[in-house]
Design an enzyme around this catalytic site. Structure first.
Site, PDB file in Angstrom:
ATOM      1  N   LYS A 151       0.741  -1.145  -0.075  1.00  0.00           N
ATOM      2  CA  LYS A 151      -0.043  -0.164   0.218  1.00  0.00           C
ATOM      3  C   LYS A 151       0.873   1.126   0.043  1.00  0.00           C
ATOM      4  O   LYS A 151       1.460   1.655   0.762  1.00  0.00           O
ATOM      5  CB  LYS A 151      -1.046  -0.040   1.343  1.00  0.00           C
TER       6      LYS A 151
ATOM      7  N   ILE B  84       7.083   8.374  13.258  1.00  0.00           N
ATOM      8  CA  ILE B  84       7.286   7.585  14.306  1.00  0.00           C
ATOM      9  C   ILE B  84       6.064   7.227  15.146  1.00  0.00           C
ATOM     10  O   ILE B  84       5.809   6.124  15.691  1.00  0.00           O
ATOM     11  CB  ILE B  84       8.299   8.529  15.303  1.00  0.00           C
TER      12      ILE B  84
ATOM     13  N   GLY C   8       4.475   4.330  13.341  1.00  0.00           N
ATOM     14  CA  GLY C   8       5.379   3.330  13.487  1.00  0.00           C
ATOM     15  C   GLY C   8       5.093   2.577  14.698  1.00  0.00           C
ATOM     16  O   GLY C   8       5.082   1.370  14.939  1.00  0.00           O
TER      17      GLY C   8
ATOM     18  N   GLU D 106      11.186   1.760   9.459  1.00  0.00           N
ATOM     19  CA  GLU D 106      11.917   2.848   8.756  1.00  0.00           C
ATOM     20  C   GLU D 106      11.152   4.202   9.251  1.00  0.00           C
ATOM     21  O   GLU D 106      10.327   4.492   8.593  1.00  0.00           O
ATOM     22  CB  GLU D 106      12.198   2.765   7.308  1.00  0.00           C
TER      23      GLU D 106
ATOM     24  N   CYS E  90      13.297  11.767   5.090  1.00  0.00           N
ATOM     25  CA  CYS E  90      13.681  11.496   6.277  1.00  0.00           C
ATOM     26  C   CYS E  90      15.088  11.611   6.753  1.00  0.00           C
ATOM     27  O   CYS E  90      15.484  11.961   7.952  1.00  0.00           O
ATOM     28  CB  CYS E  90      13.214  10.041   6.426  1.00  0.00           C
TER      29      CYS E  90
ATOM     30  N   GLU F   3      10.961  15.995  14.397  1.00  0.00           N
ATOM     31  CA  GLU F   3      11.079  15.813  12.975  1.00  0.00           C
ATOM     32  C   GLU F   3       9.992  16.765  12.295  1.00  0.00           C
ATOM     33  O   GLU F   3       8.770  16.666  12.158  1.00  0.00           O
ATOM     34  CB  GLU F   3      10.833  14.348  12.343  1.00  0.00           C
TER      35      GLU F   3
HETATM   36  P1  NAD Z   1       2.735   8.033   7.920  1.00  0.00           P
HETATM   37  O1  NAD Z   1       3.296   7.306   9.179  1.00  0.00           O
HETATM   38  O2  NAD Z   1       1.645   9.348   8.162  1.00  0.00           O
HETATM   39  O3  NAD Z   1       2.218   7.096   6.842  1.00  0.00           O
HETATM   40  C1  NAD Z   1       3.005   6.044   6.261  1.00  0.00           C
HETATM   41  C2  NAD Z   1       2.073   5.170   5.671  1.00  0.00           C
HETATM   42  O4  NAD Z   1       1.522   4.422   6.844  1.00  0.00           O
HETATM   43  C3  NAD Z   1       1.051   5.578   4.788  1.00  0.00           C
HETATM   44  O5  NAD Z   1       0.727   4.470   3.719  1.00  0.00           O
HETATM   45  C4  NAD Z   1      -0.145   5.584   5.704  1.00  0.00           C
HETATM   46  O6  NAD Z   1      -1.501   5.342   4.859  1.00  0.00           O
HETATM   47  C5  NAD Z   1       0.264   4.401   6.578  1.00  0.00           C
HETATM   48  N1  NAD Z   1      -0.598   4.197   7.884  1.00  0.00           N
HETATM   49  C6  NAD Z   1      -1.062   5.308   8.625  1.00  0.00           C
HETATM   50  N2  NAD Z   1      -1.738   4.945   9.740  1.00  0.00           N
HETATM   51  C7  NAD Z   1      -1.324   3.672   9.504  1.00  0.00           C
HETATM   52  C8  NAD Z   1      -1.776   2.499  10.837  1.00  0.00           C
HETATM   53  N3  NAD Z   1      -2.387   2.875  11.783  1.00  0.00           N
HETATM   54  N4  NAD Z   1      -1.578   1.305  10.050  1.00  0.00           N
HETATM   55  C9  NAD Z   1      -0.853   1.086   8.870  1.00  0.00           C
HETATM   56  N5  NAD Z   1      -0.225   2.074   8.139  1.00  0.00           N
HETATM   57  C10 NAD Z   1      -0.721   2.985   8.434  1.00  0.00           C
HETATM   58  O7  NAD Z   1       3.782   8.911   7.482  1.00  0.00           O
HETATM   59  P2  NAD Z   1       4.025   9.775   6.143  1.00  0.00           P
HETATM   60  O8  NAD Z   1       3.480  11.091   6.746  1.00  0.00           O
HETATM   61  O9  NAD Z   1       3.139   9.286   4.858  1.00  0.00           O
HETATM   62  O10 NAD Z   1       5.493   9.941   5.833  1.00  0.00           O
HETATM   63  C11 NAD Z   1       6.231  10.784   6.510  1.00  0.00           C
HETATM   64  C12 NAD Z   1       7.101  10.218   7.399  1.00  0.00           C
HETATM   65  O11 NAD Z   1       7.949   8.870   6.945  1.00  0.00           O
HETATM   66  C13 NAD Z   1       8.235  10.870   8.084  1.00  0.00           C
HETATM   67  O12 NAD Z   1       8.251  10.867   9.457  1.00  0.00           O
HETATM   68  C14 NAD Z   1       9.657  10.323   7.167  1.00  0.00           C
HETATM   69  O13 NAD Z   1      10.607  10.549   8.033  1.00  0.00           O
HETATM   70  C15 NAD Z   1       9.252   8.704   7.148  1.00  0.00           C
HETATM   71  N6  NAD Z   1      10.174   8.221   6.341  1.00  0.00           N
HETATM   72  C16 NAD Z   1      11.271   7.597   6.656  1.00  0.00           C
HETATM   73  C17 NAD Z   1      12.129   7.051   6.001  1.00  0.00           C
HETATM   74  C18 NAD Z   1      13.491   6.149   6.401  1.00  0.00           C
HETATM   75  O14 NAD Z   1      13.697   5.543   5.515  1.00  0.00           O
HETATM   76  N7  NAD Z   1      13.610   6.005   7.537  1.00  0.00           N
HETATM   77  C19 NAD Z   1      11.832   7.273   4.503  1.00  0.00           C
HETATM   78  C20 NAD Z   1      10.985   7.983   4.100  1.00  0.00           C
HETATM   79  C21 NAD Z   1      10.155   8.671   4.938  1.00  0.00           C
END
Ligand code: NAD
Length: 509
Positions: A176, A231, A234, A251, A285, A386
């Site tokens: 997804k 986070i 996560g 990640e 990130c 962040e």
């Molecule tokens: P997010 O956590 O809001 O969403 C990430 C994904 O998780 C999306 O597909 C979202 O629909 C899904 N999601 C949301 N709630 C969920 C749940 N309860 N259960 C399962 N899936 C769920 O993150 P974002 O705003 O899309 O992305 C930005 C974040 O990603 C930043 O914190 C960034 O640092 C991080 N990021 C980390 C890396 C890395 O390599 N460490 C790389 C890119 C982005």
């Protein structure tokens, strides 16, 4: 909208009419880019079951490893063929520049090629049991059904870092993208199908994290969850996966220190500090959003940084003149603006930016001027959290120890950099920084061959490199006794001899 891909077919959502689609916006001007399917939890069940059947009955996990590698090579070739189209979709969907979109496509092509090469290497190893009657070996097998969940900032890239090794290892999967940026992943799945992935091996779900993402994580037919995102999400993913004792790879975000010593090459360090902080409007990130500059250099460095930040051209990612696109959404810009307001309230000095651009052409997009704060301390939320926008904070240090202490004063630990012309200082500081990637006199490059991931709360596990493949493999030890004889451990009446061995028949020794 038939853009869910389940068991080898493009299908519509099974949600009620009215709830079965979602519009995708262009962050440059808020216009509607596309309408796509919004999956229901029943679709998650169908996809997970298709992946489960493909794992147990389908050919993929048992396919000769070299042939799995061939599929990845074909996907890479198709990525080369469709490079411009994919880069354009990524630019439209995320707001990033077309040049950045092309870099992303080239990067994932390299990642597919790397795992294509790794698929039939390291098939296992013989273990010397120290016993001529024993043959022992360790083999690697796919984990099973994987749920792969990606964020919006690098939709193609983050999904491919998971897909390529998961496929190379022989897993099946449900995937997804973020609901904000699904378009390039839909194209990528079409390419994977065109390359010849058997039905059920890759299943595409679209929709919100709260509904679709969480149903994927908790689904009983899912064995492994690999998540890239924030986070807070996560934490939820890890807790939800705990019930099924699923394998979890996370990640998460970063708050990445960029440490500049006074003897660094001034022009190069300023140039890279800009790229580190403002590339993709800071929505990276590993963004170098926390500058830590040696006291004697601080004022000159900040002055030049601000001068150059003020000249950054914001605009449409498809316009070659654009250097920086918008933020991803109105909500996200609101969040970044709250951090800016809080930083001012906390006493940080706003050097430049901190506001939306005046250009009326950008008024409908989610833009924010590149922003620099000085006088920052690590307890301020703008430094500790962040922010994920075009905001860089600057702190000062007096000596090497203080630089390292500041660089490590974070809950995160994803990446960081050190700038100096003294090679010994560079190695010492890089060695002491508690971050998963440390650049010396550079910022941002990564290699498919080198592990990527976070110390601390930046995550669990590693992507890329050999460890990136191991995330998707189970190690199995196969032990063969080639001189089997009765053990006679449980012989009832037979007493043990003084040496502890049974007196009759074959012995355990
Ligand atoms: P997010 O956590 O809001 O969403 C990430 C994904 O998780 C999306 O597909 C979202 O629909 C899904 N999601 C949301 N709630 C969920 C749940 N309860 N259960 C399962 N899936 C769920 O993150 P974002 O705003 O899309 O992305 C930005 C974040 O990603 C930043 O914190 C960034 O640092 C991080 N990021 C980390 C890396 C890395 O390599 N460490 C790389 C890119 C982005």
């Amino acid at each position: 909208m038939k853009d869910l891909y389940i068991d080898g077919d493009w299908v519509a959502s099974s949600s009620e009419p009215g709830e079965d689609t979602r519009t995708v916006l262009n962050p440059y001007d808020s216009s509607v880019l596309a309408t796509v399917a919004e999956a229901a939890s029943a679709d998650v069940g169908r996809a997970a079951h298709a992946a489960r059947l493909a794992f147990h009955r389908g050919p993929w996990p048992a396919t000769v490893a070299g042939e799995r590698g061939e599929l990845l090579r074909r996907i890479a070739d198709l990525l080369v063929r469709d490079r411009e189209e994919l880069a354009r979709i990524e630019s439209l969907d995320t707001g990033k520049t077309l040049a950045e979109g092309r870099i992303d496509v080239d990067d994932i092509t390299a990642v597919f090629r790397y795992y294509a090469g790794l698929a039939d290497k390291d098939a296992g190893r013989l273990v010397d049991a120290g016993n001529p009657d024993v043959v022992s070996r360790v083999t690697y097998e796919p984990v099973g059904v994987c749920a792969l969940i990606a964020p919006w900032n690098y939709p193609l890239l983050q999904m491919s870092w998971k897909l390529a090794p998961a496929l190379a290892a022989g897993n099946t999967m449900i995937i997804k993208p973020s609901e904000l940026t699904p378009l390039s992943t839909i194209r990528l799945v079409a390419l994977i199908a065109e390359a010849g992935a058997p039905p059920g091996v890759v299943n595409l779900l679209l929709g919100s994290g709260a509904e679709v993402g969480s149903a994927m994580v908790t689904h009983p037919e899912v064995d492994l969850v690999s998540f890239t995102g924030g986070i807070a999400t996560g934490r939820k993913v890890m807790a939800a996966a705990a019930d099924g004792i699923k394998r979890v790879a996370l990640e998460l975000g970063g708050k990445n220190p960029n440490v500049v010593f006074a003897d660094a090459d001034f022009d190069t360090a300023v140039d890279y500090a800009l790229a580190a902080a403002f590339f993709h409007s800071g929505q990276v990130c590993s963004a170098g959003s926390r500058l830590i500059v040696e006291e004697s250099l601080h004022d000159d460095f900040v002055a030049e940084l601000a001068h150059r930040a003020e000249a950054i051209r914001l605009g449409n990612g498809l316009d070659p003149a654009t250097e920086c696109g918008p933020l991803i959404s109105a909500e996200h810009r609101d969040k970044v603006e709250r951090y800016i307001a809080q930083a001012i309230e906390d006493g940080a000095k706003l050097v430049t930016g901190g506001h939306r651009p005046e250009d009326p052409e950008l008024a409908d997009g989610f833009f924010l001027r590149p922003t620099i704060f000085t006088g920052c301390t690590s307890d301020m939320p703008v430094v500790a959290d962040e922010v994920f926008g075009p905001v860089v904070t600057v702190e000062r240090f007096r000596d090497e120890d203080e630089a390292v202490t500041l660089a490590n004063d974070t809950d995160y630990g994803l990446a960081g950099a050190v700038w100096t012309s003294d090679a010994s200082v560079a190695q010492r500081v890089a060695g002491r920084m508690r971050h998963g990637t440390v650049w010396i006199n550079d910022y941002h490059p990564y290699l498919p061959q080198a592990e990527w991931g976070g110390f601390g709360r930046s995550g669990i596990g590693r992507e890329l490199g050999a460890a990136g493949l191991d995330e998707y493999r189970e190690a199995k030890h196969i032990y063969q006794n080639i001189r089997p004889q009765p053990m006679r451990w449980f012989t009832g009446a037979e007493p043990l001899s003084e040496t502890g061995t049974r007196q009759k028949g074959g012995s355990p020794q």
